[in-house]
Write an enzyme that holds these catalytic residues in place. Structure first.
Site, PDB file in Angstrom:
ATOM      1  NE  ARG A  29      -3.719  -2.116   2.499  1.00 20.93           N
ATOM      2  CZ  ARG A  29      -4.706  -2.542   1.729  1.00 20.93           C
ATOM      3  NH1 ARG A  29      -5.104  -1.810   0.696  1.00 20.93           N
ATOM      4  NH2 ARG A  29      -5.297  -3.693   1.969  1.00 20.93           N
ATOM      5  CG  ASP A  30       1.423   5.568  -2.269  1.00 17.71           C
ATOM      6  OD1 ASP A  30       1.964   5.599  -3.387  1.00 17.71           O
ATOM      7  OD2 ASP A  30       1.599   6.468  -1.402  1.00 17.71           O
ATOM      8  CB  ILE A  31       3.485   5.737   2.787  1.00 14.06           C
ATOM      9  CG1 ILE A  31       3.587   5.833   4.297  1.00 14.06           C
ATOM     10  CG2 ILE A  31       4.069   6.967   2.110  1.00 14.06           C
ATOM     11  CD1 ILE A  31       5.016   5.757   4.819  1.00 14.06           C
ATOM     12  CG  ASN A  87       3.677   9.001 -12.036  1.00 14.08           C
ATOM     13  OD1 ASN A  87       2.806   9.185 -12.870  1.00 14.08           O
ATOM     14  ND2 ASN A  87       3.422   9.026 -10.732  1.00 14.08           N
ATOM     15  CB  VAL A  96      10.064   6.262  -5.317  1.00 20.41           C
ATOM     16  CG1 VAL A  96      10.928   5.064  -4.927  1.00 20.41           C
ATOM     17  CG2 VAL A  96       9.519   6.950  -4.072  1.00 20.41           C
ATOM     18  CG  HIS A 100       6.528   2.919  -8.506  1.00 13.41           C
ATOM     19  ND1 HIS A 100       7.727   3.587  -8.598  1.00 13.41           N
ATOM     20  CD2 HIS A 100       5.585   3.879  -8.315  1.00 13.41           C
ATOM     21  CE1 HIS A 100       7.521   4.893  -8.464  1.00 13.41           C
ATOM     22  NE2 HIS A 100       6.231   5.092  -8.297  1.00 13.41           N
ATOM     23  CG  HIS A 102       1.166   4.982  -8.729  1.00 15.57           C
ATOM     24  ND1 HIS A 102       1.206   5.583  -7.488  1.00 15.57           N
ATOM     25  CD2 HIS A 102       2.308   5.366  -9.366  1.00 15.57           C
ATOM     26  CE1 HIS A 102       2.319   6.296  -7.391  1.00 15.57           C
ATOM     27  NE2 HIS A 102       3.007   6.188  -8.511  1.00 15.57           N
TER      28      HIS A 102
HETATM   29  P1  5GP Z   1       5.963   8.232  -7.827  1.00 13.53           P
HETATM   30  O1  5GP Z   1       5.694   9.670  -7.505  1.00 13.53           O
HETATM   31  O2  5GP Z   1       7.443   7.945  -7.853  1.00 13.53           O
HETATM   32  O3  5GP Z   1       5.254   7.737  -9.063  1.00 13.53           O
HETATM   33  O4  5GP Z   1       5.329   7.393  -6.657  1.00 13.53           O
HETATM   34  C1  5GP Z   1       6.002   7.113  -5.475  1.00 13.53           C
HETATM   35  C2  5GP Z   1       4.965   6.730  -4.468  1.00 13.53           C
HETATM   36  O5  5GP Z   1       5.631   6.136  -3.389  1.00 13.53           O
HETATM   37  C3  5GP Z   1       4.181   7.921  -3.900  1.00 13.53           C
HETATM   38  O6  5GP Z   1       2.799   7.740  -4.179  1.00 13.53           O
HETATM   39  C4  5GP Z   1       4.492   7.893  -2.420  1.00 13.53           C
HETATM   40  O7  5GP Z   1       3.385   8.207  -1.617  1.00 13.53           O
HETATM   41  C5  5GP Z   1       4.965   6.473  -2.211  1.00 13.53           C
HETATM   42  N1  5GP Z   1       5.911   6.319  -1.129  1.00 13.53           N
HETATM   43  C6  5GP Z   1       6.983   7.111  -0.850  1.00 13.53           C
HETATM   44  N2  5GP Z   1       7.661   6.650   0.210  1.00 13.53           N
HETATM   45  C7  5GP Z   1       7.007   5.523   0.620  1.00 13.53           C
HETATM   46  C8  5GP Z   1       7.243   4.594   1.680  1.00 13.53           C
HETATM   47  O8  5GP Z   1       8.180   4.690   2.465  1.00 13.53           O
HETATM   48  N3  5GP Z   1       6.358   3.567   1.787  1.00 13.53           N
HETATM   49  C9  5GP Z   1       5.303   3.407   0.930  1.00 13.53           C
HETATM   50  N4  5GP Z   1       4.505   2.351   1.131  1.00 13.53           N
HETATM   51  N5  5GP Z   1       5.060   4.264  -0.081  1.00 13.53           N
HETATM   52  C10 5GP Z   1       5.906   5.313  -0.235  1.00 13.53           C
END
Ligand code: 5GP
Length: 114
Positions: A29-31, A87, A96, A100, A102
């Site tokens: 799950r996303d944080i 993304n 990140v 990945h 979403h």
């Molecule tokens: P991005 O912006 O790279 O497409 O998505 C990265 C996602 O990772 C974001 O939605 C963010 O909320 C999530 N995220 C960042 N740090 C953590 C973490 O430590 N744990 C979890 N479960 N999700 C994270």
């Protein structure tokens, strides 16, 4: 590729709410969820971005998406509907740098992407 938060989650060095796992994919799950269901699907072998994938990664990319489908079906919202997003790089909203997908569900997604 630098060590990211997701590398640490895969190695179980950081806690995460893991909801799906198979030989190639881990999902948690996303944080900071953007929807009632917000799960991240990551390959167990790292790539920083979608740009780092080539023809040899075709099967892996398919596995990521099929894992999301399997999860949606298992959780019972596949027919209702969901959104999968990747993304890529800062201009694409990536924060990140570990590839990945979403998976967002549980609310009506806007028809427009932005
Ligand atoms: P991005 O912006 O790279 O497409 O998505 C990265 C996602 O990772 C974001 O939605 C963010 O909320 C999530 N995220 C960042 N740090 C953590 C973490 O430590 N744990 C979890 N479960 N999700 C994270």
């Amino acid at each position: 590729m630098s060590d990211t938060i997701f590398d640490k989650i895969i190695r179980r060095e950081l806690p995460a709410d893991i909801v799906y796992e198979d030989d190639d994919v881990l999902a948690f799950r996303d944080i900071h969820p953007q929807a009632p269901v917000h799960v991240l699907f990551v390959p167990k072998t790292p790539r920083a971005t979608l740009n780092d994938c080539g023809p040899a990664d075709a099967a892996l990319l398919g596995k990521l998406l099929l894992a999301a489908v399997a999860y949606a079906k298992r959780e019972g919202f596949a027919e209702q509907g969901y959104r999968c997003v990747i993304n890529c790089n800062r201009g694409g909203g990536q924060t990140v740098f570990y590839l990945h997908v979403h998976l967002l569900a549980g609310r009506q997604m806007p028809e427009r992407m932005s």
